[in-house]
Scaffold this motif. Sequence first.
Motif, PDB file in Angstrom:
ATOM      1  N   LYS A   1       0.440   8.919   1.990  1.00  0.00           N
ATOM      2  CA  LYS A   1      -1.277   8.062   2.817  1.00  0.00           C
ATOM      3  C   LYS A   1      -1.589   9.355   3.966  1.00  0.00           C
ATOM      4  O   LYS A   1      -0.151   9.366   4.867  1.00  0.00           O
ATOM      5  CB  LYS A   1      -0.761   6.713   2.777  1.00  0.00           C
TER       6      LYS A   1
ATOM      7  N   ASP B   1       0.585   1.750   4.021  1.00  0.00           N
ATOM      8  CA  ASP B   1      -0.845   2.142   4.170  1.00  0.00           C
ATOM      9  C   ASP B   1      -0.251   1.964   5.728  1.00  0.00           C
ATOM     10  O   ASP B   1       0.355   1.759   6.330  1.00  0.00           O
ATOM     11  CB  ASP B   1      -2.067   1.054   4.073  1.00  0.00           C
TER      12      ASP B   1
ATOM     13  N   SER C   1      -2.900  -2.334  -7.866  1.00  0.00           N
ATOM     14  CA  SER C   1      -3.336  -0.967  -7.339  1.00  0.00           C
ATOM     15  C   SER C   1      -4.658  -2.125  -6.320  1.00  0.00           C
ATOM     16  O   SER C   1      -5.362  -2.542  -7.152  1.00  0.00           O
ATOM     17  CB  SER C   1      -3.439   0.240  -7.453  1.00  0.00           C
TER      18      SER C   1
ATOM     19  N   ASP D   1      -3.787   3.571 -10.059  1.00  0.00           N
ATOM     20  CA  ASP D   1      -4.702   3.982  -8.977  1.00  0.00           C
ATOM     21  C   ASP D   1      -5.144   3.712  -8.259  1.00  0.00           C
ATOM     22  O   ASP D   1      -6.680   4.229  -9.242  1.00  0.00           O
ATOM     23  CB  ASP D   1      -3.755   5.489  -8.035  1.00  0.00           C
TER      24      ASP D   1
ATOM     25  N   THR E   1       4.153  -1.239   5.293  1.00  0.00           N
ATOM     26  CA  THR E   1       4.964  -1.267   3.728  1.00  0.00           C
ATOM     27  C   THR E   1       4.895  -2.346   2.847  1.00  0.00           C
ATOM     28  O   THR E   1       5.445  -3.373   3.540  1.00  0.00           O
ATOM     29  CB  THR E   1       6.172  -0.435   4.434  1.00  0.00           C
TER      30      THR E   1
ATOM     31  N   ARG F   1       3.153  -4.898  -4.251  1.00  0.00           N
ATOM     32  CA  ARG F   1       3.109  -3.451  -5.090  1.00  0.00           C
ATOM     33  C   ARG F   1       1.971  -2.812  -4.175  1.00  0.00           C
ATOM     34  O   ARG F   1       1.983  -2.036  -4.174  1.00  0.00           O
ATOM     35  CB  ARG F   1       2.709  -4.473  -6.464  1.00  0.00           C
ATOM     36  N   THR F   2       1.372  -3.491  -3.813  1.00  0.00           N
ATOM     37  CA  THR F   2      -0.459  -2.479  -3.110  1.00  0.00           C
ATOM     38  C   THR F   2       0.041  -3.052  -1.318  1.00  0.00           C
ATOM     39  O   THR F   2       0.153  -4.752  -1.246  1.00  0.00           O
ATOM     40  CB  THR F   2      -1.533  -3.058  -3.380  1.00  0.00           C
TER      41      THR F   2
ATOM     42  N   GLN G   1       3.778   6.691  -2.926  1.00  0.00           N
ATOM     43  CA  GLN G   1       2.614   6.694  -2.375  1.00  0.00           C
ATOM     44  C   GLN G   1       2.452   7.321  -0.467  1.00  0.00           C
ATOM     45  O   GLN G   1       3.669   7.386  -0.824  1.00  0.00           O
ATOM     46  CB  GLN G   1       2.035   5.410  -2.569  1.00  0.00           C
TER      47      GLN G   1
ATOM     48  N   CYS H   1       1.047  10.374  -6.570  1.00  0.00           N
ATOM     49  CA  CYS H   1       0.183   9.758  -6.628  1.00  0.00           C
ATOM     50  C   CYS H   1      -0.945  11.426  -5.996  1.00  0.00           C
ATOM     51  O   CYS H   1      -0.238  12.263  -5.611  1.00  0.00           O
ATOM     52  CB  CYS H   1       0.979   9.059  -4.484  1.00  0.00           C
TER      53      CYS H   1
ATOM     54  N   TRP I   1       7.184   0.606  -2.896  1.00  0.00           N
ATOM     55  CA  TRP I   1       6.122   0.857  -3.499  1.00  0.00           C
ATOM     56  C   TRP I   1       4.664   0.523  -3.411  1.00  0.00           C
ATOM     57  O   TRP I   1       3.314   1.188  -3.687  1.00  0.00           O
ATOM     58  CB  TRP I   1       5.494  -0.432  -4.289  1.00  0.00           C
ATOM     59  N   CYS I   2       4.555   0.744  -1.914  1.00  0.00           N
ATOM     60  CA  CYS I   2       3.143   0.836  -0.971  1.00  0.00           C
ATOM     61  C   CYS I   2       3.078   1.161   0.604  1.00  0.00           C
ATOM     62  O   CYS I   2       4.116   1.235   1.612  1.00  0.00           O
ATOM     63  CB  CYS I   2       2.436  -0.246  -1.323  1.00  0.00           C
TER      64      CYS I   2
ATOM     65  N   SER J   1      -2.859   8.507 -10.795  1.00  0.00           N
ATOM     66  CA  SER J   1      -3.318   8.489  -9.182  1.00  0.00           C
ATOM     67  C   SER J   1      -4.510   9.916  -9.425  1.00  0.00           C
ATOM     68  O   SER J   1      -4.697  10.695 -10.178  1.00  0.00           O
ATOM     69  CB  SER J   1      -2.415   9.142  -8.094  1.00  0.00           C
TER      70      SER J   1
END
Length: 325
Positions: A17, A59, A151, A193, A69, A97-98, A15, A290, A56-57, A234
């Motif tokens: 961001k 933000d 997602s 996604d 994370t 996962r998200t 991913q 992504c 995996w993720c 994505s």
Amino acid sequence: MRPILLQGHERSVTQIKYNREGDLLFSVAKDTVVNVWYSVNGERLGTYNGHTGAVWCVDVDWDTKNVLTGSADNSCRLWDCETGKQLALLKTSSAVRTCGFDFSGNIIMFSTDKQMGYQCFLNYFDLRDPQQIEDNQPYMTLPCSESKITSAVWGPLGEFVIAGHENGEINQFSAKSGEVLKTAKEHTKQINDMQSSVDLTMVISASKDNTAKLFDATSLDHIKTFKTERPVNSAAISPIMDHVVMGGGQEAMEVTTTSTRIGKFEARFFHAAFEDEFGRIKGHFGPINCVAFHPDGKSYSSGGEDGYTRIHYFDPHYFEFEFEG
């Protein structure tokens, strides 16, 4: 203008961001590393070290203070963006996962995988209550017994989370009561996604059924469909134009048997209103995992199975792209 190539991962990127201003780009991969880059020149600012499994993720909150994370090491971690210090460690029973901050940055959500005998859960923590973090006790845990969440994004005003599932369903889970507010079943296969538009009024879903679909975030009304001939990993919505960028490719295990041309590892641009494809940009030596638009809409990034992250600059007002190589 040539794309900027970011080489900070040894395994495939999972991913990427941007923060709200767009000066920083965060990338996570299957190699435990969380990188942060200057988006203007591709210089690596630093890493957030601590995870021991694939990440995996990722933000980042509204004012770029904290980074979140989630990893396959069964943990979700909160970091200080500036110093790289780990602020909180939330342990789980299965892989995260998200994950995501709500608009205020006070409430976080993350979902865990259905594996090792544990079912999929959607967890909500309030960061203003240190007791929740200390006791590792979310204020709300929602089980998703039917199909795991693959997602998820926050809806407008932080009232609910919009989650895409393995069976192609999209659900709205209330952050207050935990009930399912709305459901949409437009996809026939797994959703890979989910990303929201800059004003949070729309979400786009990318699916294994070779399509990306645009939905109204509040009503979950299906608005548009963008069709391709391969799985879409994505999709992102341009913040300034009626454009959508999509990245995909075949399954990783099938890649070795085809040439890069047949593999079709381009990023593809579609018109959001007319559903027509109007441009492609080549680049990755493997499927694109992504994509993300820069908040100013004048560049986009893509992270690939090849472990590279590429930042492409283009003029969004013209359909001829500056560089096709």
